[in-house]
Write a protein that holds these residues in place. Structure first.
Motif, PDB file in Angstrom:
ATOM      1  N   PRO A 263       0.836  -1.028  -0.052  1.00  0.00           N
ATOM      2  CA  PRO A 263      -0.159   0.339  -0.154  1.00  0.00           C
ATOM      3  C   PRO A 263       1.051   1.124  -0.198  1.00  0.00           C
ATOM      4  O   PRO A 263       1.858   1.006   1.024  1.00  0.00           O
ATOM      5  N   CYS A 264       0.329   2.536  -0.823  1.00  0.00           N
ATOM      6  CA  CYS A 264       1.303   3.206  -0.751  1.00  0.00           C
ATOM      7  C   CYS A 264       1.144   4.082   0.769  1.00  0.00           C
ATOM      8  O   CYS A 264      -0.216   3.688   1.443  1.00  0.00           O
ATOM      9  N   HIS A 265       2.532   4.199   0.472  1.00  0.00           N
ATOM     10  CA  HIS A 265       2.645   4.735   1.906  1.00  0.00           C
ATOM     11  C   HIS A 265       2.181   6.269   2.251  1.00  0.00           C
ATOM     12  O   HIS A 265       1.227   6.765   3.801  1.00  0.00           O
ATOM     13  N   GLN A 266       1.749   6.906   1.351  1.00  0.00           N
ATOM     14  CA  GLN A 266       0.431   8.239   1.369  1.00  0.00           C
ATOM     15  C   GLN A 266      -0.602   8.411   1.395  1.00  0.00           C
ATOM     16  O   GLN A 266      -1.561   8.841   2.573  1.00  0.00           O
ATOM     17  N   CYS A 267      -1.131   7.397   0.513  1.00  0.00           N
ATOM     18  CA  CYS A 267      -2.846   7.162   0.029  1.00  0.00           C
ATOM     19  C   CYS A 267      -3.601   5.900   0.595  1.00  0.00           C
ATOM     20  O   CYS A 267      -4.497   6.100   0.448  1.00  0.00           O
ATOM     21  N   HIS A 268      -2.565   5.216   1.321  1.00  0.00           N
ATOM     22  CA  HIS A 268      -3.053   3.885   1.810  1.00  0.00           C
ATOM     23  C   HIS A 268      -3.235   2.983  -0.130  1.00  0.00           C
ATOM     24  O   HIS A 268      -4.136   2.280   0.695  1.00  0.00           O
ATOM     25  N   THR A 269      -3.406   3.206  -0.929  1.00  0.00           N
ATOM     26  CA  THR A 269      -4.154   2.751  -1.821  1.00  0.00           C
ATOM     27  C   THR A 269      -2.774   1.403  -2.165  1.00  0.00           C
ATOM     28  O   THR A 269      -1.868   1.820  -2.036  1.00  0.00           O
ATOM     29  N   LEU A 270      -3.728   0.674  -2.942  1.00  0.00           N
ATOM     30  CA  LEU A 270      -2.994  -0.788  -3.395  1.00  0.00           C
ATOM     31  C   LEU A 270      -2.257  -0.346  -5.197  1.00  0.00           C
ATOM     32  O   LEU A 270      -2.642  -0.551  -5.908  1.00  0.00           O
TER      33      LEU A 270
ATOM     34  N   ILE B 227       6.217   3.374  -6.663  1.00  0.00           N
ATOM     35  CA  ILE B 227       6.081   4.665  -6.671  1.00  0.00           C
ATOM     36  C   ILE B 227       4.619   4.434  -7.041  1.00  0.00           C
ATOM     37  O   ILE B 227       3.983   3.326  -7.369  1.00  0.00           O
ATOM     38  N   CYS B 228       3.654   4.880  -6.745  1.00  0.00           N
ATOM     39  CA  CYS B 228       2.425   5.329  -6.386  1.00  0.00           C
ATOM     40  C   CYS B 228       1.597   5.795  -7.629  1.00  0.00           C
ATOM     41  O   CYS B 228       1.386   7.019  -8.344  1.00  0.00           O
ATOM     42  N   GLN B 229       0.552   5.240  -8.175  1.00  0.00           N
ATOM     43  CA  GLN B 229       0.131   5.576  -9.506  1.00  0.00           C
ATOM     44  C   GLN B 229      -1.140   6.476  -9.697  1.00  0.00           C
ATOM     45  O   GLN B 229      -1.220   7.392 -10.042  1.00  0.00           O
ATOM     46  N   LYS B 230      -1.482   6.514  -8.508  1.00  0.00           N
ATOM     47  CA  LYS B 230      -2.645   7.445  -7.240  1.00  0.00           C
ATOM     48  C   LYS B 230      -1.725   8.614  -7.189  1.00  0.00           C
ATOM     49  O   LYS B 230      -2.475   9.732  -8.224  1.00  0.00           O
ATOM     50  N   CYS B 231      -1.202   8.588  -5.733  1.00  0.00           N
ATOM     51  CA  CYS B 231      -0.838   9.657  -5.921  1.00  0.00           C
ATOM     52  C   CYS B 231       1.104  10.144  -6.702  1.00  0.00           C
ATOM     53  O   CYS B 231       1.499  11.222  -5.652  1.00  0.00           O
ATOM     54  N   ASP B 232       1.919   9.843  -6.699  1.00  0.00           N
ATOM     55  CA  ASP B 232       2.876   9.747  -7.134  1.00  0.00           C
ATOM     56  C   ASP B 232       4.358   9.604  -6.369  1.00  0.00           C
ATOM     57  O   ASP B 232       4.697   9.733  -6.584  1.00  0.00           O
ATOM     58  N   TYR B 233       3.158   9.347  -5.396  1.00  0.00           N
ATOM     59  CA  TYR B 233       4.246   9.416  -4.199  1.00  0.00           C
ATOM     60  C   TYR B 233       5.240   8.349  -4.773  1.00  0.00           C
ATOM     61  O   TYR B 233       4.886   7.247  -4.568  1.00  0.00           O
ATOM     62  N   LYS B 234       6.619   8.960  -4.000  1.00  0.00           N
ATOM     63  CA  LYS B 234       7.521   8.107  -4.151  1.00  0.00           C
ATOM     64  C   LYS B 234       8.798   7.589  -2.947  1.00  0.00           C
ATOM     65  O   LYS B 234       8.543   8.089  -2.305  1.00  0.00           O
TER      66      LYS B 234
HETATM   67 ZN   LIG Z   1      -0.532   7.367  -3.276  1.00  0.00          ZN
END
Ligand SMILES: [Zn+2]
Length: 300
Positions: A215-222, A232-239
């Motif tokens: 899960p993304c550390h920032q927005c928690h989505t998988l 890298i998160c596809q949803k919020c770009d968090y790296k």
């Molecule tokens: Zn995210």
């Protein structure tokens, strides 16, 4: 000061982890939101008390037993020479009192919190007397939710509405120093606290049914993927550095499956987006102790 700092209940952490991974049924989801709301309300009161100036002692979340009856103390505050017992309710919506009965609009009767408060106060007083404390107790029901409305509110001093909270706590001065007797009292109560089994409210879950991934550390989505050394998160770009993301995910695995042996294969399946075994093994080797050899290796 608080005798013990506020901690998120373990059961709530587990619900959060399962929620991220789509492993909750409708019923469990309601349970989860209830726990979450309850904790938010508690946190609000904790912070108000924690920001008091002067001398005070506070306890929270005690499970006690008196005369073979178990009861819960949400908050106990010793300040200005007085013992305050607070029952925290995080009700959301519109409510009213009709004589001694309590209703949610339009007509659903629910347990009157004042009656619950009287019971708690009585059991607490008996328990204190048993240990030689003769203190009088000032009891209050606190409604914490800003979305709570109470119609025909009787002007009772037993309860506090969300809009009255700040002023209520500002009235305390904390000028009376806490004496040995009050210290003794709070320590005694803390030592009598009964620890609950952390599993009692848990939904059932198993490894197969839970969604895998990091899960993304920032927005928690998988919705994360691996690119070179990053997650890298596809949803919020968090790296995030991949190694850090893997460690975080291993910790989630440990919380959800504390009795399960962690093997490279199992953790790779859990992380899903990491394709090579060696990458997983490297993190496990670095951060955990290896038990067993080669094929039978697992980590703790
Ligand atoms: Zn995210």
């Amino acid at each position: 000061m608080f005798v013990k700092p506020l901690q998120k209940p373990r059961v709530l952490t587990l619900y959060e982890l399962l929620h991220k991974r789509n492993a909750l049924t409708q019923k469990e989801m309601r349970q989860y939101f209830q726990l979450k709301k309850g904790f938010e309300g508690e946190k609000r009161i904790y912070e108000l008390i924690n920001s008091l100036s002067g001398d005070y002692l506070a306890l929270h979340d005690l499970l006690l037993s008196s005369n073979n009856q178990t009861f819960q103390v949400d908050f106990l505050l010793v300040i200005d020479g007085t013992l305050h017992l607070f029952e925290v309710k995080n009700y959301h919506g519109e409510f009213y009192f009709d004589s001694d009965r309590f209703f949610r609009v339009p007509q659903t009767e629910i347990s009157n919190p004042v009656i619950q408060l009287i019971r708690t106060e009585s059991l607490l007083r008996q328990l204190l007397q048993q240990y030689g404390f003769q203190n009088s107790i000032q009891s209050t029901v606190i409604f914490t939710n800003p979305e709570f409305t109470l119609f025909y509110a009787p002007r009772k001093k037993e309860f506090l509405l969300p809009t009255q909270l700040n002023r209520f706590f500002q009235n305390f001065t904390g000028q009376t120093p806490i004496g040995a007797a009050h210290k003794d009292l709070t320590e005694t109560l803390q030592s009598l606290h009964i620890s609950e089994s952390p599993y009692q409210l848990l939904p059932s879950y198993d490894f197969k049914q839970i969604k895998k991934g990091i899960p993304c550390h920032q927005c928690h989505t998988l919705t994360t993927f691996v690119e070179k050394q990053s997650c890298i998160c596809q949803k919020c770009d968090y790296k995030e550095p991949l190694e850090k993301a893997i460690i975080r995910n291993i910790q989630e695995h440990q919380l959800l499956f504390p009795d399960q042996k962690m093997t490279t294969t199992r953790i790779r399946e859990w992380c899903k987006i990491v394709e090579s075994n060696w990458r997983i093994r490297r993190v496990l080797n670095k951060c955990f102790a290896q038990k067993g050899k080669r094929k039978w290796a697992y980590y703790e």
